[in-house]
Design a protein around this motif. Structure first.
Motif, PDB file in Angstrom:
ATOM      1  N   ARG A  25       0.828  -1.193   0.000  1.00  0.00           N
ATOM      2  CA  ARG A  25       0.000   0.000   0.000  1.00  0.00           C
ATOM      3  C   ARG A  25       0.865   1.247   0.000  1.00  0.00           C
ATOM      4  O   ARG A  25       1.839   1.352   0.736  1.00  0.00           O
ATOM      5  CB  ARG A  25      -0.892  -0.001   1.234  1.00  0.00           C
ATOM      6  N   ARG A  43      -2.690   5.896  -0.180  1.00  0.00           N
ATOM      7  CA  ARG A  43      -3.798   4.956   0.072  1.00  0.00           C
ATOM      8  C   ARG A  43      -3.998   4.733   1.565  1.00  0.00           C
ATOM      9  O   ARG A  43      -5.129   4.614   2.031  1.00  0.00           O
ATOM     10  CB  ARG A  43      -3.530   3.624  -0.625  1.00  0.00           C
ATOM     11  N   LYS A  44      -2.914   4.674   2.329  1.00  0.00           N
ATOM     12  CA  LYS A  44      -3.028   4.509   3.781  1.00  0.00           C
ATOM     13  C   LYS A  44      -3.713   5.715   4.407  1.00  0.00           C
ATOM     14  O   LYS A  44      -4.598   5.566   5.256  1.00  0.00           O
ATOM     15  CB  LYS A  44      -1.647   4.305   4.403  1.00  0.00           C
ATOM     16  N   HIS A  92      -7.370   5.665   3.564  1.00  0.00           N
ATOM     17  CA  HIS A  92      -8.085   4.660   4.353  1.00  0.00           C
ATOM     18  C   HIS A  92      -8.332   5.173   5.777  1.00  0.00           C
ATOM     19  O   HIS A  92      -9.420   4.992   6.325  1.00  0.00           O
ATOM     20  CB  HIS A  92      -7.296   3.346   4.374  1.00  0.00           C
ATOM     21  N   GLU A 132     -11.079   7.705   5.649  1.00  0.00           N
ATOM     22  CA  GLU A 132     -12.362   7.022   5.470  1.00  0.00           C
ATOM     23  C   GLU A 132     -12.855   6.446   6.791  1.00  0.00           C
ATOM     24  O   GLU A 132     -14.021   6.605   7.151  1.00  0.00           O
ATOM     25  CB  GLU A 132     -12.212   5.910   4.438  1.00  0.00           C
ATOM     26  N   ARG A 133     -11.964   5.813   7.533  1.00  0.00           N
ATOM     27  CA  ARG A 133     -12.357   5.209   8.807  1.00  0.00           C
ATOM     28  C   ARG A 133     -12.761   6.276   9.820  1.00  0.00           C
ATOM     29  O   ARG A 133     -13.711   6.089  10.583  1.00  0.00           O
ATOM     30  CB  ARG A 133     -11.209   4.374   9.376  1.00  0.00           C
ATOM     31  N   ASP A 144     -16.753  -2.033   6.748  1.00  0.00           N
ATOM     32  CA  ASP A 144     -15.492  -2.277   6.034  1.00  0.00           C
ATOM     33  C   ASP A 144     -14.612  -3.252   6.806  1.00  0.00           C
ATOM     34  O   ASP A 144     -13.444  -2.994   7.065  1.00  0.00           O
ATOM     35  CB  ASP A 144     -14.755  -0.956   5.772  1.00  0.00           C
TER      36      ASP A 144
END
Length: 144
Positions: free
Chosen positions: A2, A6-7, A10, A13-14, A61
Motif C-alpha cells: 500500500r 492509500r493509507k 483509508h 475514510e475510517r 469495512d
C-alpha cells in the motif's frame, strides 16, 4: 504493498465512518434522553457517541476472510459454502444502527411524540446494531 496516499485515504475514510457513527449515536441519545429524564445527561450522550464511533469504525469495512490459494479459495476448502459470520453481523448491525438513527431523526424533525415502547425499541435496535458491529469488526481483525 500500500502506498502512503492509500493509507492516509483509508485512515480518513475510517475516521469519517467513526464521525458518522458518533453523530448517529447523538441522534439516538437525544431522542431517548428527551423521553426518559434519567438519561438526560452528558455522560449518556458521550457513551452513545463513543459506542457509535467504535461500532462504525470497526464494523463497517471489515477485512475479508484470508485467501490462501491462487484460485480465490483456501487450500483446504475449510470455509467454502459457509457463512462469513463477521460479514453477516456487520451487515445486520449496520442496518439496525442506521435504521434506528434514521427513525430518531425522523421523529425529531417531524416533532412526533412516540409511545415510550417505540423509544425503547429504537434504543434496543441501536445498542444491538452497534454491539454487532463491534463484535464483527473484532472477529474479522483477530482472524487476520
Amino acid at each position: 504493498m500500500r502506498t502512503r496516499v492509500r493509507k492516509i485515504a483509508h485512515v480518513l475514510e475510517r475516521l469519517g465512518l467513526a464521525m458518522a457513527g458518533a453523530a448517529n449515536g447523538l441522534f439516538v441519545a437525544a431522542l431517548v434522553g428527551t423521553s426518559h429524564s434519567a438519561l438526560t445527561n452528558q455522560a449518556f450522550l458521550l457513551l452513545m457517541m463513543i459506542g457509535g464511533a467504535i461500532g462504525f469504525y470497526l464494523g463497517i469495512d471489515t477485512p475479508p476472510r484470508p485467501i490462501t490459494a491462487s484460485n480465490g479459495r483456501p487450500a483446504d476448502d475449510a470455509w467454502v459454502g459457509k457463512i462469513d459470520t463477521p460479514e453477516l453481523l456487520s451487515a445486520i448491525g449496520t442496518f439496525l444502527a442506521a435504521f434506528s438513527a434514521f427513525a430518531c431523526v425522523g421523529v425529531i424533525v417531524l416533532r412526533h411524540d412516540p409511545h415510550l415502547a417505540w423509544i425503547w425499541m429504537i434504543m434496543g435496535g441501536w445498542v444491538a446494531g452497534v454491539a454487532m458491529q463491534i463484535i464483527a469488526g473484532t472477529i474479522a481483525r483477530l482472524r487476520r
